[in-house]
Design a protein around this motif. Structure first.
Motif, PDB file in Angstrom:
ATOM      1  N   SER A  47      -0.120   9.590   6.372  1.00 15.85           N
ATOM      2  CA  SER A  47      -1.185  10.506   5.970  1.00 15.85           C
ATOM      3  C   SER A  47      -1.794  10.102   4.629  1.00 15.85           C
ATOM      4  N   LEU A  48      -3.086  10.372   4.487  1.00 15.36           N
ATOM      5  CA  LEU A  48      -3.759  10.104   3.212  1.00 15.36           C
ATOM      6  C   LEU A  48      -3.188  10.926   2.065  1.00 15.36           C
ATOM      7  N   ARG A  49      -2.447  11.981   2.380  1.00 14.10           N
ATOM      8  CA  ARG A  49      -1.837  12.764   1.311  1.00 14.10           C
ATOM      9  C   ARG A  49      -0.841  11.951   0.512  1.00 14.10           C
ATOM     10  N   ALA A  80       2.671  -0.037   4.150  1.00 11.68           N
ATOM     11  CA  ALA A  80       1.417   0.493   3.606  1.00 11.68           C
ATOM     12  C   ALA A  80       1.653   1.237   2.292  1.00 11.68           C
ATOM     13  N   LEU A  81       2.797   1.936   2.173  1.00 12.29           N
ATOM     14  CA  LEU A  81       3.109   2.635   0.927  1.00 12.29           C
ATOM     15  C   LEU A  81       3.385   1.632  -0.194  1.00 12.29           C
ATOM     16  N   LEU A  82       4.086   0.571   0.124  1.00  8.94           N
ATOM     17  CA  LEU A  82       4.362  -0.466  -0.872  1.00  8.94           C
ATOM     18  C   LEU A  82       3.071  -1.144  -1.320  1.00  8.94           C
ATOM     19  N   ASP A  83       2.151  -1.338  -0.384  1.00 10.37           N
ATOM     20  CA  ASP A  83       0.874  -1.947  -0.748  1.00 10.37           C
ATOM     21  C   ASP A  83       0.056  -1.013  -1.641  1.00 10.37           C
ATOM     22  N   GLU A  84       0.123   0.291  -1.353  1.00  8.29           N
ATOM     23  CA  GLU A  84      -0.563   1.275  -2.200  1.00  8.29           C
ATOM     24  C   GLU A  84       0.008   1.234  -3.611  1.00  8.29           C
ATOM     25  N   LEU A  85       1.327   1.165  -3.726  1.00 10.94           N
ATOM     26  CA  LEU A  85       1.960   1.097  -5.043  1.00 10.94           C
ATOM     27  C   LEU A  85       1.624  -0.212  -5.752  1.00 10.94           C
ATOM     28  N   SER A 133      -2.688   3.984  11.025  1.00 12.82           N
ATOM     29  CA  SER A 133      -2.641   5.224  10.255  1.00 12.82           C
ATOM     30  C   SER A 133      -3.634   5.150   9.098  1.00 12.82           C
ATOM     31  N   PRO A 134      -4.010   6.287   8.515  1.00 15.79           N
ATOM     32  CA  PRO A 134      -4.925   6.267   7.367  1.00 15.79           C
ATOM     33  C   PRO A 134      -4.427   5.391   6.214  1.00 15.79           C
ATOM     34  N   ALA A 189      -7.905   9.574  10.499  1.00 16.69           N
ATOM     35  CA  ALA A 189      -7.937   8.122  10.682  1.00 16.69           C
ATOM     36  C   ALA A 189      -9.374   7.608  10.629  1.00 16.69           C
ATOM     37  N   GLU A 190     -10.307   8.373  11.182  1.00 22.36           N
ATOM     38  CA  GLU A 190     -11.717   7.970  11.154  1.00 22.36           C
ATOM     39  C   GLU A 190     -12.240   7.925   9.722  1.00 22.36           C
ATOM     40  N   ARG A 191     -11.850   8.897   8.911  1.00 26.81           N
ATOM     41  CA  ARG A 191     -12.280   8.888   7.496  1.00 26.81           C
ATOM     42  C   ARG A 191     -11.707   7.678   6.768  1.00 26.81           C
TER      43      ARG A 191
END
Length: 720
Positions: free
Chosen positions: A304-306, A457-462, A525-526, A558-560
């Protein structure tokens, strides 16, 4: 059409292929000779000759590799065109006598070849002149009278299949052979890897493959419509149409799983392209390999984007167990910064928009400023120092250096992700973002030593939030240095070649692709969309998927996220409507499942019938293992190619042990990893459990039931 005519036509095509392969051998020899001659130019001794040598050797070697890689199935099509279909300059006409008076012949193949007189022998399938082979129809003939598909094994023609598109223009003695190449091709065994469809591309697929390169191409289609094949053939087409742009910038193909990437890895090389990068969602972050999937409840939170907000708070928050205060004795006065002041300084630095790992020096400067201001307040004017004198004095002290290392350490994504395992700490960062249930689920699911696909994806965000650790600039290594003070003897050309190679070498974590292809996009996923988007801020895109197969429940979110990744680029949409993979009998079983959940859904049409009804078996739980093994053995006897055993995600390893050792043609995969796969025979184990694994489980079951080309069997303890 009698056998004598068929054999006569095959013999004629064999004669032409013999000419083509003879020319291919000649060109291979020539390329090897040019390569050798290029090396001999070094003997001339001047710089111009050395540069010319490098260019000759590079291009000759590249041409030789291309000629060697396209040997099998080199020629697969022939076009007999009428007078209105002839090319104006005749440069694409094959050196063969036309069957249609006033027309011409074009042979279509994996690469373009010309004879000694520079007349066409074969047209590259990606060239505009080859387009009628894929696009011509009886309603829009594009000048084609007869279209012929040629199937060969090695250098021998095995069979031919014709489509007569313009009967009125066909001479009375024109032979028309077979019942259609596409259906004949569909009935063949798939093998262990995905086949290219270059010889059987259909018009709706070709529309998507050849769509304009700029902007975003979106391809939608149900199971078996060839979405993945379209995506891979589009990569090959783009590299052919604008090689300078896409080969230098790079093409990234993103698939749903490692199993999928292995399955499709042979397609692009078979089309003469080996420069594209294939990655699964668990492989996109350099140095991290996510292979396992989270349970649906956990995946829903992590995707989730949250999570963007939660991770942002974690990356900007205080380091766990970091110092609560800084105490420095200066000229008899104790300078002290307590936790509130330190927190304010941290927020001030990060509010400047810098990444945390890049801001350590800036943070130290702010701390020194605060200490200096305090010293000005405490000391009489005669004992005060200017800021530029005070800072070096304090900065070099061991207690200050130790404080900065503990208070503002270099952070790595896995380290920060590990902080989320602390329920109390996570509750503070997720306050107002996640529910108590979601916080508990998230805290208990993180293992930095064994990241899941969703964790990547979380590791990439970090990584994006923290930035790379600062590194000292290193003196460029001399590639010709053998030992200290000893260098290899080199030419000017050697040194220039090394410099060019160093200039174009991509970093290991490359993030500026020219084109990105996302397959099975409905499952992204977003948070994964954000990760993919960072790999191509200036890229063009091809996005391929089927909403009916979506494993991600919140389509709007997901579209956003997808819109955020691709931006406002112009979009072209294509829909594939024909299911070429499944027989009508197999697809009807899959269609019943999806229609129970989505009665009004539009599904593709299966174009062939096998007259083999799927076998749907229900057994008692104690009998399940034996029934699965027996069913797998039966499928292996019924089909020549591969057999896929598709299981509930949580039971994959258990079922794999049941069928271990039966045959190398058998592959056991979890239901999520079956996305994009294709098998001759499929055994779906416990279909009701697959359906009930998640809110979108009926879609996952729909996918599992639509993987087979020839035979489908289900074995479970409950009906579905």
């Amino acid at each position: 059409m009698n056998d004598a005519v068929r054999e006569s036509e095959i013999a004629a095509e064999q004669a032409y292929l013999d000419r083509v392969y003879a020319r291919l051998d000649q060109l291979r020899v020539t390329a090897a000779e040019v390569e050798r001659e290029g090396y001999s130019l070094a003997r001339v001794g001047n710089f111009g000759a050395l540069v010319e040598r490098d260019a000759m050797v590079y291009h000759a070697a590249k041409r030789r590799r291309a000629l060697e890689s396209e040997h099998d199935g080199l020629v697969f099509g022939r076009l007999d065109l009428g007078p209105d279909g002839r090319s104006g300059d005749g440069k694409d006409a094959a050196s063969a006598d036309p069957v249609v008076p006033g027309g011409e012949v074009r042979y279509i193949g994996r690469l373009g070849l010309r004879d000694e007189s520079y007349e066409s022998l074969v047209v590259d399938w990606r060239a505009p002149a080859a387009a009628p082979f894929y696009r011509a129809t009886p309603a829009d003939r594009m000048g084609v009278v007869r279209r012929r598909s040629i199937r060969s094994s090695g250098e021998k023609v095995v069979s031919i299949e014709d489509d007569l598109l313009d009967p009125e223009a066909a001479p009375s003695d024109m032979a028309v052979i077979g019942d259609g190449a596409l259906l004949a091709n569909l009935s063949r065994a798939t093998g262990t890897g995905m086949k290219d469809i270059v010889a059987t591309i259909q018009r709706e697929q070709d529309d998507a493959i050849r769509s304009p390169s700029l902007g975003v191409t979106i391809v939608r289609g149900g199971p078996g419509t060839g979405k993945t094949a379209v995506a891979l053939h589009r990569a090959a087409y783009l590299l052919y149409a604008d090689r300078n742009r896409y080969e230098s910038g790079g093409v990234l193909v993103v698939g749903p799983s490692d199993v999928f990437v292995g399955y499709v890895s042979r397609v692009l090389p078979s089309l003469g392209e080996d420069t594209a990068s294939l990655r699964s969602l668990g492989q996109l972050l350099e140095g991290v390999q996510g292979t396992r999937h989270e349970p649906p409840e956990v995946a829903a939170v992590k995707g989730s984007l949250r999570m963007q907000r939660v991770l942002g708070r974690a990356a900007r928050g205080p380091v766990p167990d970091s110092p609560e205060r800084l105490r420095v004795l200066y000229r008899g006065e104790l300078l002290v910064l307590e936790r509130p002041a330190l927190d304010e300084l941290r927020r001030t630095v990060l509010n400047l928009g810098v990444r945390r790992n890049a801001a350590r020096a800036k943070a130290a400067g702010h701390v020194l400023d605060a200490l200096w201001r305090q010293s000005v307040e405490l000391l009489p004017s005669g004992r005060q120092q200017k800021r530029e004198e005070f800072a070096p004095d304090i900065a070099e002290r061991p207690e200050f250096v130790a404080f900065m290392r503990a208070w503002w350490p270099v952070l790595r994504p896995a380290q920060v992700l590990g902080w989320l395992t602390d329920r109390h700490r996570l509750s503070r960062w997720a306050n107002g973002v996640l529910s108590n249930r979601e916080i508990a689920v998230l805290a208990g699911s993180i293992d930095p030593e064994d990241p899941s696909v969703e964790d990547v994806a979380l590791l990439d965000e970090l990584h994006e939030l923290l930035g790379d650790p600062p590194v000292r600039k290193r003196v460029a290594r001399d590639p010709f240095q053998v030992a200290d003070g000893v260098r290899e003897v080199t030419t000017y050309a050697d040194r220039m070649a090394a410099a060019r190679a160093q200039a174009v070498e991509r970093p290991t974590d490359y993030r500026d692709y020219a084109h990105i292809i996302v397959d099975e996009s409905q499952d992204v996923s977003p948070m994964q969309w954000r990760m993919i988007g960072r790999r191509g801020p200036n890229a063009t895109w091809t996005i391929v998927g089927d909403p009916a197969q979506a494993a991600w429940a919140d389509a709007a979110e997901a579209e956003r996220a997808m819109d955020g990744a691709i931006g406002s680029r112009r979009r072209s949409a294509f829909t594939l409507t024909t299911n070429y993979r499944n027989s009508a009998e197999i697809f009807e079983v899959a269609a019943r499942v999806i229609r129970k959940a989505q009665p009004d859904i539009e599904l593709p049409t299966a174009v062939r019938s096998s007259h083999q009804a799927p076998v749907l078996t229900t057994v008692d739980a104690p009998e399940l293992e034996a029934a699965v093994r027996a069913a797998a053995q039966t499928l292996l006897e019924q089909v020549e190619g591969t057999v896929g055993v598709i299981t509930p995600t949580a039971r994959r390893d258990e079922v794999a042990k049941w069928v271990d050792g039966l045959d190398a043609r058998l592959q056991t995969v979890g239901a999520l990893d079956s996305k994009g796969m294709e098998y001759d025979g499929v055994l779906v184990v416990e279909p009701a459990q697959i359906r009930d694994e998640a809110r979108t489980g009926f879609r996952t079951l729909y996918v599992a039931l639509s993987r087979a080309t020839q035979r489908l069997t289900t074995v479970g303890t409950a009906p579905f």
